[in-house]
Design a protein around this motif. Sequence first.
Motif, PDB file in Angstrom:
ATOM      1  N   ASP A   1      -2.422  12.295  30.431  1.00 25.29           N
ATOM      2  CA  ASP A   1      -2.140  13.209  31.455  1.00 25.29           C
ATOM      3  C   ASP A   1      -1.414  12.507  32.671  1.00 25.29           C
ATOM      4  OD1 ASP A   1      -2.869  15.110  30.075  1.00 25.29           O
ATOM      5  OD2 ASP A   1      -4.846  15.357  31.280  1.00 25.29           O
ATOM      6  N   ASP A   2      -1.431  11.199  32.925  1.00 19.30           N
ATOM      7  CA  ASP A   2      -1.049  10.491  34.134  1.00 19.30           C
ATOM      8  C   ASP A   2       0.323   9.890  33.786  1.00 19.30           C
ATOM      9  OD1 ASP A   2      -1.907   8.375  32.343  1.00 19.30           O
ATOM     10  OD2 ASP A   2      -3.049   7.446  34.254  1.00 19.30           O
ATOM     11  N   PHE A   3       1.060   9.923  32.507  1.00 15.99           N
ATOM     12  CA  PHE A   3       2.274   9.264  32.207  1.00 15.99           C
ATOM     13  C   PHE A   3       3.142   9.434  33.224  1.00 15.99           C
ATOM     14  CE2 PHE A   3       2.383   7.877  27.362  1.00 15.99           C
ATOM     15  CZ  PHE A   3       1.263   7.149  27.450  1.00 15.99           C
ATOM     16  N   LEU A   4       3.462  10.713  33.543  1.00 17.65           N
ATOM     17  CA  LEU A   4       4.501  10.880  34.569  1.00 17.65           C
ATOM     18  C   LEU A   4       4.490  10.159  35.745  1.00 17.65           C
ATOM     19  CD1 LEU A   4       5.834  14.269  33.972  1.00 17.65           C
ATOM     20  CD2 LEU A   4       7.093  12.432  33.364  1.00 17.65           C
ATOM     21  N   MET A   5       3.080  10.300  36.222  1.00 17.64           N
ATOM     22  CA  MET A   5       2.874   9.622  37.639  1.00 17.64           C
ATOM     23  C   MET A   5       3.046   8.009  37.489  1.00 17.64           C
ATOM     24  SD  MET A   5      -0.572  11.544  39.185  1.00 17.64           S
ATOM     25  CE  MET A   5      -1.244  11.217  37.621  1.00 17.64           C
ATOM     26  N   ARG A   6       2.909   7.442  36.321  1.00 19.83           N
ATOM     27  CA  ARG A   6       3.027   5.990  36.010  1.00 19.83           C
ATOM     28  C   ARG A   6       4.178   5.736  35.402  1.00 19.83           C
ATOM     29  NH1 ARG A   6      -0.239   3.554  32.592  1.00 19.83           N
ATOM     30  NH2 ARG A   6      -0.589   5.409  31.173  1.00 19.83           N
ATOM     31  N   TRP A   7       5.404   6.274  35.366  1.00 16.81           N
ATOM     32  CA  TRP A   7       6.216   6.279  34.624  1.00 16.81           C
ATOM     33  C   TRP A   7       7.143   5.019  34.811  1.00 16.81           C
ATOM     34  CZ3 TRP A   7       8.561   8.443  30.378  1.00 16.81           C
ATOM     35  CH2 TRP A   7       9.699   7.982  30.019  1.00 16.81           C
ATOM     36  N   GLN A   8       6.978   4.513  36.011  1.00 25.45           N
ATOM     37  CA  GLN A   8       7.790   3.252  36.156  1.00 25.45           C
ATOM     38  C   GLN A   8       7.142   2.011  35.713  1.00 25.45           C
ATOM     39  OE1 GLN A   8      10.973   3.246  37.443  1.00 25.45           O
ATOM     40  NE2 GLN A   8      10.803   5.414  37.587  1.00 25.45           N
ATOM     41  N   THR A   9       5.778   2.166  35.458  1.00 26.30           N
ATOM     42  CA  THR A   9       5.145   0.991  35.052  1.00 26.30           C
ATOM     43  C   THR A   9       4.632   1.114  33.405  1.00 26.30           C
ATOM     44  OG1 THR A   9       2.808   2.149  35.702  1.00 26.30           O
ATOM     45  CG2 THR A   9       4.077   0.731  37.190  1.00 26.30           C
ATOM     46  N   LEU A  10       5.095   2.167  32.739  1.00 34.66           N
ATOM     47  CA  LEU A  10       4.900   2.638  31.370  1.00 34.66           C
ATOM     48  C   LEU A  10       5.914   1.608  30.488  1.00 34.66           C
ATOM     49  CD1 LEU A  10       5.015   6.226  30.907  1.00 34.66           C
ATOM     50  CD2 LEU A  10       2.851   4.815  31.238  1.00 34.66           C
ATOM     51  N   SER A  11       5.394   1.046  29.556  1.00 33.91           N
ATOM     52  CA  SER A  11       6.133   0.334  28.600  1.00 33.91           C
ATOM     53  C   SER A  11       7.054   1.071  27.811  1.00 33.91           C
ATOM     54  CB  SER A  11       5.079  -0.328  27.566  1.00 33.91           C
ATOM     55  OG  SER A  11       4.616   0.568  26.645  1.00 33.91           O
ATOM     56  N   HIS A  12       7.960   0.454  27.177  1.00 31.81           N
ATOM     57  CA  HIS A  12       9.017   1.139  26.428  1.00 31.81           C
ATOM     58  C   HIS A  12       8.385   1.929  25.333  1.00 31.81           C
ATOM     59  CE1 HIS A  12      12.758   2.001  24.219  1.00 31.81           C
ATOM     60  NE2 HIS A  12      12.185   1.613  23.216  1.00 31.81           N
ATOM     61  N   GLY A  13       7.403   1.498  24.740  1.00 31.57           N
ATOM     62  CA  GLY A  13       6.649   2.180  23.711  1.00 31.57           C
ATOM     63  C   GLY A  13       6.043   3.461  24.189  1.00 31.57           C
ATOM     64  N   GLU A  14       5.584   3.433  25.398  1.00 36.89           N
ATOM     65  CA  GLU A  14       4.856   4.629  25.930  1.00 36.89           C
ATOM     66  C   GLU A  14       5.958   5.691  26.449  1.00 36.89           C
ATOM     67  OE1 GLU A  14       0.835   2.571  28.320  1.00 36.89           O
ATOM     68  OE2 GLU A  14       2.819   2.150  28.972  1.00 36.89           O
ATOM     69  N   ARG A  15       6.947   5.129  26.865  1.00 29.30           N
ATOM     70  CA  ARG A  15       7.928   5.926  27.357  1.00 29.30           C
ATOM     71  C   ARG A  15       8.456   6.664  25.975  1.00 29.30           C
ATOM     72  NH1 ARG A  15      11.666   3.251  31.857  1.00 29.30           N
ATOM     73  NH2 ARG A  15      10.126   3.128  33.473  1.00 29.30           N
ATOM     74  N   LYS A  16       8.693   5.941  25.147  1.00 29.11           N
ATOM     75  CA  LYS A  16       9.262   6.717  23.668  1.00 29.11           C
ATOM     76  C   LYS A  16       8.385   7.506  23.436  1.00 29.11           C
ATOM     77  CE  LYS A  16      12.654   5.803  21.636  1.00 29.11           C
ATOM     78  NZ  LYS A  16      13.797   6.598  21.771  1.00 29.11           N
ATOM     79  N   ARG A  17       6.916   7.102  23.209  1.00 30.48           N
ATOM     80  CA  ARG A  17       6.136   8.064  22.586  1.00 30.48           C
ATOM     81  C   ARG A  17       6.128   9.548  23.299  1.00 30.48           C
ATOM     82  NH1 ARG A  17       2.042   3.984  23.427  1.00 30.48           N
ATOM     83  NH2 ARG A  17       0.716   5.458  24.374  1.00 30.48           N
ATOM     84  N   LEU A  18       6.233   9.659  24.582  1.00 28.47           N
ATOM     85  CA  LEU A  18       6.359  10.718  25.627  1.00 28.47           C
ATOM     86  C   LEU A  18       7.655  11.508  25.315  1.00 28.47           C
ATOM     87  CD1 LEU A  18       5.193  12.724  27.602  1.00 28.47           C
ATOM     88  CD2 LEU A  18       6.408  11.349  29.463  1.00 28.47           C
ATOM     89  N   GLN A  19       8.873  10.752  25.028  1.00 27.51           N
ATOM     90  CA  GLN A  19       9.926  10.919  24.796  1.00 27.51           C
ATOM     91  C   GLN A  19      10.071  11.836  23.428  1.00 27.51           C
ATOM     92  OE1 GLN A  19      13.032   8.683  23.123  1.00 27.51           O
ATOM     93  NE2 GLN A  19      14.196   9.137  25.233  1.00 27.51           N
ATOM     94  N   LEU A  20       9.228  11.593  22.467  1.00 27.15           N
ATOM     95  CA  LEU A  20       9.257  11.970  21.234  1.00 27.15           C
ATOM     96  C   LEU A  20       8.328  13.145  21.033  1.00 27.15           C
ATOM     97  CD1 LEU A  20       9.379   8.807  18.773  1.00 27.15           C
ATOM     98  CD2 LEU A  20      11.004  10.770  19.022  1.00 27.15           C
ATOM     99  N   ALA A  21       7.359  13.126  21.970  1.00 30.96           N
ATOM    100  CA  ALA A  21       6.138  14.072  22.064  1.00 30.96           C
ATOM    101  C   ALA A  21       6.843  15.445  22.553  1.00 30.96           C
ATOM    102  CB  ALA A  21       5.006  13.606  22.839  1.00 30.96           C
ATOM    103  N   VAL A  22       7.664  15.271  23.726  1.00 30.51           N
ATOM    104  CA  VAL A  22       8.262  16.302  24.225  1.00 30.51           C
ATOM    105  C   VAL A  22       9.210  17.113  23.217  1.00 30.51           C
ATOM    106  CG1 VAL A  22       9.952  17.082  26.379  1.00 30.51           C
ATOM    107  CG2 VAL A  22       7.951  15.565  26.527  1.00 30.51           C
ATOM    108  N   ALA A  23      10.069  16.126  22.585  1.00 32.13           N
ATOM    109  CA  ALA A  23      10.906  16.570  21.520  1.00 32.13           C
ATOM    110  C   ALA A  23      10.397  17.280  20.515  1.00 32.13           C
ATOM    111  CB  ALA A  23      11.876  15.462  20.752  1.00 32.13           C
ATOM    112  N   LEU A  24       9.347  16.810  19.834  1.00 33.41           N
ATOM    113  CA  LEU A  24       8.481  17.600  19.123  1.00 33.41           C
ATOM    114  C   LEU A  24       7.908  18.735  19.342  1.00 33.41           C
ATOM    115  CD1 LEU A  24       6.826  14.269  17.370  1.00 33.41           C
ATOM    116  CD2 LEU A  24       8.657  15.992  16.176  1.00 33.41           C
TER     117      LEU A  24
END
Length: 164
Positions: A105-128
């Motif tokens: 639930d905190d992925f957006l608050m931590r966006w600047q510190t997320l790894s590329h993999g974490e960012r990609k997972r959120l990107q794909l989750a939203v698309a799905l």
Amino acid sequence: MSTVQVIFHDVTFTYAASPEELFTAVSFHAGAGWTGVIGANGSGKSTLLKLATGLLQPDSGSITRPVLCLYCPQRTDEPPQRAAEFIEDENRESRLLKEKLAISDDFLMRWQTLSHGERKRLQLAVALWFQPDLLAVDEPTNHLDALARDLIVAGLQTFRGIGL
């Protein structure tokens, strides 16, 4: 789904700044399930995905596509549009996607510190979460570790539309 295929018929495409055509008379079709787009760097894979989703239009020929088409870019610089809605959504589908792709639930608050993999997972989750008829995913596993690749593959296996 309105159209169960994406169909390219004699598609030609040239970038305005290029002296020669990138694609000439390309024809193919893809139905439900995943179809890989494979080629060397610079061969036009991203362009083909953008044509398939309607972000680019061919110079000639025709492309028949379903109504809801989404392009999931390779880059993860910015959070995906409507990511906050997805994270706040508590319906069954969004909860399953969050679990499958290990989205906190905190992925957006931590966006600047997320790894590329974490960012990609959120990107794909939203698309799905949008449940598109056609989902074009550009280089979904580039620069990811084995765990992130496994999570992404598991998430993409849930998709029942046309996947490129």
